[in-house]
Design an enzyme around this catalytic site. Structure first.
Site, mmCIF file in Angstrom:
data_model
loop_
_atom_site.group_PDB
_atom_site.id
_atom_site.type_symbol
_atom_site.label_atom_id
_atom_site.label_comp_id
_atom_site.label_asym_id
_atom_site.label_seq_id
_atom_site.Cartn_x
_atom_site.Cartn_y
_atom_site.Cartn_z
ATOM 1 N N GLY A 46 60.461 -1.059 -65.717
ATOM 2 C CA GLY A 46 60.662 0.382 -67.136
ATOM 3 C C GLY A 46 59.168 -0.306 -68.064
ATOM 4 N N GLN A 51 55.174 -2.373 -76.062
ATOM 5 C CA GLN A 51 54.334 -3.767 -74.714
ATOM 6 C C GLN A 51 52.619 -3.367 -74.402
ATOM 7 O OE1 GLN A 51 57.784 -2.727 -71.738
ATOM 8 N NE2 GLN A 51 56.678 -4.700 -71.467
ATOM 9 N N CYS A 96 60.719 -9.027 -67.150
ATOM 10 C CA CYS A 96 59.657 -8.304 -67.614
ATOM 11 C C CYS A 96 58.265 -8.786 -68.137
ATOM 12 C CB CYS A 96 60.760 -8.892 -69.383
ATOM 13 S SG CYS A 96 59.248 -7.534 -70.584
ATOM 14 N N LEU A 97 57.825 -6.875 -67.948
ATOM 15 C CA LEU A 97 56.148 -7.326 -67.663
ATOM 16 C C LEU A 97 55.434 -8.006 -68.688
ATOM 17 C CD1 LEU A 97 55.817 -3.873 -66.577
ATOM 18 C CD2 LEU A 97 55.013 -6.098 -65.307
ATOM 19 N N HIS A 138 67.455 -2.412 -71.733
ATOM 20 C CA HIS A 138 66.643 -3.254 -71.443
ATOM 21 C C HIS A 138 65.148 -2.930 -72.498
ATOM 22 C CE1 HIS A 138 63.466 -6.747 -69.906
ATOM 23 N NE2 HIS A 138 62.618 -5.720 -70.296
ATOM 24 N N GLU A 139 64.715 -1.738 -71.722
ATOM 25 C CA GLU A 139 63.193 -1.424 -72.460
ATOM 26 C C GLU A 139 63.928 -0.514 -74.468
ATOM 27 O OE1 GLU A 139 60.784 -1.804 -71.072
ATOM 28 O OE2 GLU A 139 62.058 -1.912 -68.735
ATOM 29 N N HIS A 142 63.491 -3.310 -76.368
ATOM 30 C CA HIS A 142 62.078 -3.573 -77.040
ATOM 31 C C HIS A 142 61.944 -2.317 -77.847
ATOM 32 C CE1 HIS A 142 59.967 -5.699 -73.406
ATOM 33 N NE2 HIS A 142 60.626 -5.031 -72.955
#
Ligand code: NI
Length: 174
Positions: A46, A51, A96-97, A138-139, A142
């Site tokens: 994701g 990000q 998470c990236l 989660h996204e 963000h």
């Protein structure tokens, strides 16, 4: 398509609530394609627009397990909105990236229903559970300037943030 640099926490864009898009036009469609390429390359399941330093409400995800031979199944969302969530919660070890190499158990509603515009600007509604439910929540977090460590106790949060800060410092030097 173009691969984009992924921001590492903390960054102003990651702590900022993003603005809705008016419609999914060709520019937003290209952004979605670039974000998918960036996510697959990372690799991740994701990715939210902030990000990659774009402050609009766009996210992409793909939960297919290509290592097990499953075909890619990308989902692109603009202006996602949770319209229903279950009372029962689920716990998942999230990563998470933007917080590389660190994972923690996060509790969220087990099932959510999400309304969004797809890559064709068509209104869609989907129900997500398990990993997909954690991923979409989660996204969307963000897009609201929230990272998964914000859900943890201060002690657990600080341990991860300090370790990520070290990784980020190392990356800046390179
Ligand atoms: Ni993330």
């Amino acid at each position: 398509m173009a691969k984009l640099p992924i921001l590492i926490n903390p960054e102003p864009a990651l702590q900022t609530k993003s603005e809705s898009v008016g419609e999914v036009n060709s520019a937003v469609r290209k952004q979605m394609q670039d974000m998918l390429e960036t996510m697959y390359d990372a690799p991740g399941i994701g990715l939210a627009a902030n990000q990659v330093n774009v402050l609009n409400r766009v996210l992409v995800m793909d939960l297919a397990d290509t290592a097990k031979g499953e075909d890619k199944s990308p989902i692109c969302m603009a202006n996602p909105e949770i319209i229903w969530e279950s009372d029962n919660l689920s716990s998942w070890n999230e990563g998470c990236l933007s917080l590389p190499e660190h994972y923690a158990e996060v509790k969220r509603p087990a099932i959510v229903r999400v309304k969004y515009l797809d890559e064709n600007n068509d209104l869609q509604e989907g129900e997500f559970e398990g990993l997909a439910s954690h991923c979409v929540q989660h996204e969307i977090d963000h897009l609201n300037g929230i990272v998964f460590t914000d859900h943890l106790s201060r002690l657990k949060r600080n341990i991860i943030l300090k370790k990520v800060a070290k990784i980020k410092k190392g990356m800046d030097i390179l």
